[in-house]
Design an enzyme around this catalytic site. Structure first.
Site, PDB file in Angstrom:
ATOM      1  N   CYS A  79       0.836  -1.210   0.000  1.00  0.00           N
ATOM      2  CA  CYS A  79       0.000   0.000   0.000  1.00  0.00           C
ATOM      3  C   CYS A  79       0.877   1.268   0.000  1.00  0.00           C
ATOM      4  O   CYS A  79       1.493   1.549  -1.013  1.00  0.00           O
ATOM      5  CB  CYS A  79      -0.994  -0.064   1.142  1.00  0.00           C
ATOM      6  SG  CYS A  79      -2.478   0.852   0.754  1.00  0.00           S
ATOM      7  N   HIS A 176      -3.374  -5.238   1.800  1.00  0.00           N
ATOM      8  CA  HIS A 176      -2.664  -5.482   3.070  1.00  0.00           C
ATOM      9  C   HIS A 176      -2.588  -6.978   3.375  1.00  0.00           C
ATOM     10  O   HIS A 176      -3.410  -7.494   4.132  1.00  0.00           O
ATOM     11  CB  HIS A 176      -3.393  -4.767   4.214  1.00  0.00           C
ATOM     12  CG  HIS A 176      -3.217  -3.288   4.185  1.00  0.00           C
ATOM     13  ND1 HIS A 176      -2.291  -2.628   4.963  1.00  0.00           N
ATOM     14  CD2 HIS A 176      -3.825  -2.338   3.442  1.00  0.00           C
ATOM     15  CE1 HIS A 176      -2.337  -1.339   4.707  1.00  0.00           C
ATOM     16  NE2 HIS A 176      -3.273  -1.134   3.786  1.00  0.00           N
ATOM     17  N   GLU A 178      -0.789  -8.494   5.319  1.00  0.00           N
ATOM     18  CA  GLU A 178      -0.491  -8.745   6.744  1.00  0.00           C
ATOM     19  C   GLU A 178      -1.767  -8.777   7.583  1.00  0.00           C
ATOM     20  O   GLU A 178      -1.722  -9.146   8.749  1.00  0.00           O
ATOM     21  CB  GLU A 178       0.498  -7.690   7.272  1.00  0.00           C
ATOM     22  CG  GLU A 178      -0.075  -6.311   7.565  1.00  0.00           C
ATOM     23  CD  GLU A 178      -0.388  -5.468   6.337  1.00  0.00           C
ATOM     24  OE1 GLU A 178      -0.304  -5.977   5.197  1.00  0.00           O
ATOM     25  OE2 GLU A 178      -0.752  -4.287   6.532  1.00  0.00           O
TER      26      GLU A 178
HETATM   27  N1  GLN Z   1      -3.641   6.354   1.166  1.00  0.00           N
HETATM   28  C1  GLN Z   1      -2.311   6.063   1.629  1.00  0.00           C
HETATM   29  C2  GLN Z   1      -1.271   6.861   0.855  1.00  0.00           C
HETATM   30  O1  GLN Z   1      -1.601   7.490  -0.087  1.00  0.00           O
HETATM   31  C3  GLN Z   1      -2.024   4.575   1.556  1.00  0.00           C
HETATM   32  C4  GLN Z   1      -2.987   3.819   2.411  1.00  0.00           C
HETATM   33  C5  GLN Z   1      -2.430   2.590   3.052  1.00  0.00           C
HETATM   34  O2  GLN Z   1      -1.224   2.372   3.113  1.00  0.00           O
HETATM   35  N2  GLN Z   1      -3.319   1.784   3.582  1.00  0.00           N
HETATM   36  O3  GLN Z   1      -0.125   6.858   1.169  1.00  0.00           O
END
Ligand code: GLN
Length: 195
Positions: A79, A176, A178
């Site tokens: 992410c 995610h 994890e």
């Molecule tokens: N929206 C976050 C970003 O732009 C990422 C979200 C996340 O890691 N769950 O960095």
């Protein structure tokens, strides 16, 4: 000997990654300084807020050491971590490590549905390397990978968009892994690490 994997622990959900790495058979250590990078075989950059992580990385003089680490060792970005690995960040454009040839758009699922649990579409590469079977994924304010380079392997998709990709030694997930109990994705990362 088990592999020693660092988890960048400046911000975000690093604790869940520690458990997932241990479940997959690795030793996990938290990384908060550039010196610590010398002691690990690979690194996870967790989810969180990529902008905040960037600010802390610069404050701690870790951005360049991290980029150099990625030139010789594998990194798994999830992410926000995937956003940091990308060569091009959109919505808005921001600095990144540029270790993977891909364009990624932040917060790309819009504001109405911030988070969701979904079933992903597997590619033959995933079935081959991870054994196949359904994969459930948790998305939290997730980005979308808009472009991948020619040397990219796509393992999983959602709505047709790549959500788990490898390029060279690095792996990026927009979800995610994890937060589910399935160890296959962390194992896929561990399998790339030669010690
Ligand atoms: N929206 C976050 C970003 O732009 C990422 C979200 C996340 O890691 N769950 O960095």
């Amino acid at each position: 000997m088990s592999k020693r994997i660092g988890i960048l622990a400046l911000q975000g959900d690093f604790e869940a990654h520690r458990k997932a790495l241990e479940r997959a058979g690795a030793e996990a250590v938290e990384v908060r300084t550039a010196a610590r990078l010398e002691e690990i075989d690979g690194l996870v950059i967790p989810g969180g807020e990529s902008t905040t992580m960037l600010i802390i990385l610069k404050d701690e003089n870790m951005l360049e050491p991290l980029r150099r680490f990625g030139e010789r060792r594998p990194i798994f970005g999830t992410c926000a971590g995937a956003i940091l690995l990308a060569s091009e960040v959109l919505n808005p454009s921001q600095e990144s490590l540029r270790l993977m040839d891909l364009a990624i758009e932040r917060n790309a699922y819009g504001r109405q549905v911030d988070s969701r649990v979904v079933k992903l579409e597997e590619t033959p590469e995933f079935a081959c390397e991870c054994g196949g079977g359904d994969v459930e994924a948790v998305f939290i304010r997730a980005p979308i990978i808009r472009r991948v380079g020619p040397d990219t392997t796509v393992y999983l998709r959602y709505n047709g968009d790549p959500v788990l990709v490898r390029q060279g030694r690095h792996l990026a997930a927009t979800f995610h892994p994890e937060l589910t109990s399935d160890p296959r994705i962390h194992r896929l990362f561990l399998d790339t690490i030669k010690v």
